[in-house]
Design a protein around this motif. Structure first.
Motif, mmCIF file in Angstrom:
data_model
loop_
_atom_site.group_PDB
_atom_site.id
_atom_site.type_symbol
_atom_site.label_atom_id
_atom_site.label_comp_id
_atom_site.label_asym_id
_atom_site.label_seq_id
_atom_site.Cartn_x
_atom_site.Cartn_y
_atom_site.Cartn_z
ATOM 1 N N UNK A 84 0.832 -1.215 0.000
ATOM 2 C CA UNK A 84 0.000 0.000 0.000
ATOM 3 C C UNK A 84 0.862 1.259 0.000
ATOM 4 N N UNK A 85 0.400 2.257 -0.702
ATOM 5 C CA UNK A 85 1.148 3.491 -0.882
ATOM 6 C C UNK A 85 0.330 4.645 -0.309
ATOM 7 N N UNK A 86 0.968 5.497 0.485
ATOM 8 C CA UNK A 86 0.261 6.621 1.115
ATOM 9 C C UNK A 86 -0.321 7.572 0.072
ATOM 10 N N UNK A 87 0.365 7.751 -1.031
ATOM 11 C CA UNK A 87 -0.114 8.645 -2.083
ATOM 12 C C UNK A 87 -1.428 8.150 -2.671
ATOM 13 N N UNK A 88 -1.476 6.891 -3.004
ATOM 14 C CA UNK A 88 -2.699 6.325 -3.586
ATOM 15 C C UNK A 88 -3.837 6.266 -2.567
ATOM 16 N N UNK A 89 -3.511 5.953 -1.330
ATOM 17 C CA UNK A 89 -4.549 5.927 -0.290
ATOM 18 C C UNK A 89 -5.126 7.327 -0.056
ATOM 19 N N UNK A 90 -4.272 8.348 -0.054
ATOM 20 C CA UNK A 90 -4.748 9.720 0.123
ATOM 21 C C UNK A 90 -5.618 10.156 -1.056
ATOM 22 N N UNK A 91 -5.211 9.805 -2.264
ATOM 23 C CA UNK A 91 -6.007 10.158 -3.447
ATOM 24 C C UNK A 91 -7.358 9.443 -3.419
ATOM 25 N N UNK A 92 -7.369 8.183 -3.003
ATOM 26 C CA UNK A 92 -8.630 7.443 -2.917
ATOM 27 C C UNK A 92 -9.537 8.045 -1.846
ATOM 28 N N UNK A 93 -8.961 8.425 -0.713
ATOM 29 C CA UNK A 93 -9.758 9.035 0.354
ATOM 30 C C UNK A 93 -10.330 10.380 -0.090
ATOM 31 N N UNK A 94 -9.524 11.186 -0.780
ATOM 32 C CA UNK A 94 -10.006 12.478 -1.271
ATOM 33 C C UNK A 94 -11.103 12.283 -2.314
ATOM 34 N N UNK A 95 -10.925 11.318 -3.194
ATOM 35 C CA UNK A 95 -11.940 11.033 -4.212
ATOM 36 C C UNK A 95 -13.246 10.606 -3.567
ATOM 37 N N UNK A 96 -13.151 9.709 -2.589
ATOM 38 C CA UNK A 96 -14.350 9.241 -1.898
ATOM 39 C C UNK A 96 -15.046 10.382 -1.173
ATOM 40 N N UNK A 97 -14.267 11.214 -0.475
ATOM 41 C CA UNK A 97 -14.856 12.317 0.290
ATOM 42 C C UNK A 97 -15.570 13.312 -0.624
ATOM 43 N N UNK A 98 -14.921 13.711 -1.702
ATOM 44 C CA UNK A 98 -15.540 14.670 -2.621
ATOM 45 C C UNK A 98 -16.757 14.058 -3.301
ATOM 46 N N UNK A 99 -16.665 12.807 -3.690
ATOM 47 C CA UNK A 99 -17.804 12.146 -4.306
ATOM 48 C C UNK A 99 -18.978 12.017 -3.359
ATOM 49 N N UNK A 100 -18.701 11.698 -2.112
ATOM 50 C CA UNK A 100 -19.763 11.551 -1.118
ATOM 51 C C UNK A 100 -20.422 12.888 -0.800
ATOM 52 N N UNK A 101 -19.605 13.923 -0.667
ATOM 53 C CA UNK A 101 -20.136 15.234 -0.278
ATOM 54 C C UNK A 101 -20.840 15.952 -1.423
ATOM 55 N N UNK A 102 -20.294 15.859 -2.628
ATOM 56 C CA UNK A 102 -20.856 16.636 -3.739
ATOM 57 C C UNK A 102 -21.778 15.821 -4.641
ATOM 58 N N UNK A 103 -21.676 14.507 -4.593
ATOM 59 C CA UNK A 103 -22.444 13.629 -5.492
ATOM 60 C C UNK A 103 -22.131 13.914 -6.959
ATOM 61 N N UNK A 104 -20.928 14.409 -7.219
ATOM 62 C CA UNK A 104 -20.491 14.773 -8.564
ATOM 63 C C UNK A 104 -19.299 13.885 -8.942
ATOM 64 N N UNK A 105 -19.494 13.015 -9.914
ATOM 65 C CA UNK A 105 -18.456 12.065 -10.300
ATOM 66 C C UNK A 105 -17.249 12.777 -10.893
ATOM 67 N N UNK A 106 -17.492 13.778 -11.720
ATOM 68 C CA UNK A 106 -16.381 14.479 -12.373
ATOM 69 C C UNK A 106 -15.543 15.268 -11.375
ATOM 70 N N UNK A 107 -16.185 15.880 -10.395
ATOM 71 C CA UNK A 107 -15.441 16.594 -9.360
ATOM 72 C C UNK A 107 -14.598 15.619 -8.547
ATOM 73 N N UNK A 108 -15.164 14.476 -8.229
ATOM 74 C CA UNK A 108 -14.423 13.472 -7.459
ATOM 75 C C UNK A 108 -13.213 12.963 -8.238
ATOM 76 N N UNK A 109 -13.395 12.680 -9.525
ATOM 77 C CA UNK A 109 -12.272 12.213 -10.335
ATOM 78 C C UNK A 109 -11.205 13.291 -10.465
ATOM 79 N N UNK A 110 -11.622 14.537 -10.651
ATOM 80 C CA UNK A 110 -10.664 15.631 -10.776
ATOM 81 C C UNK A 110 -9.850 15.827 -9.519
ATOM 82 N N UNK A 111 -10.526 15.819 -8.374
ATOM 83 C CA UNK A 111 -9.802 15.984 -7.098
ATOM 84 C C UNK A 111 -8.880 14.798 -6.857
#
Length: 107
Positions: A68-95
């Motif tokens: 496991x890599x901290x960089x990938x885990x952080x990116x996955x956590x940020x993607x999940x958080x933005x996707x959950x909060x905004x319900x916007x797939x494109x915003x989640x992928x961009x972040x």
């Protein structure tokens, strides 16, 4: 290396199997109305498939030898958080992409 005849036999068999699976749903059932419970379960197919494809790339990436890599885990956590909060797939992928590239360059 396999023999050319064996390789083509495998390719044809896989093609026929793939066609058979698709025909079973589209050709035989495609013009009939499906029960409500089937439609309800089909709505969750993409929600189940996408994480199943992404999770191994985050938890056991080939680039780090399966560790496991901290960089990938952080990116996955940020993607999940933005996707959950905004319900916007494109915003989640961009972040997620921004966090992954930014942390890769910084670390």
């Amino acid at each position: 290396m396999t023999d050319t005849t064996e390789l083509w036999l495998i390719i044809v068999a896989l093609g026929l199997g793939s066609f058979g699976l698709r025909f079973a749903f589209l050709g035989l059932v495609g013009d009939r109305a499906m029960p409500e419970w089937v439609l309800r379960h089909l709505r969750y197919t993409a929600v189940a498939v996408i994480p199943a494809l992404v999770a191994p790339l985050v938890l056991w990436p080939t680039a780090t030898g399966g560790e496991p890599d901290a960089t990938r885990l952080a990116a996955a956590a940020a993607t999940f958080a933005v996707g959950y909060l905004t319900k916007n797939v494109f915003a989640a992928m961009g972040v997620g992409a921004t966090v992954l590239v930014s942390l890769s360059l910084l670390l």
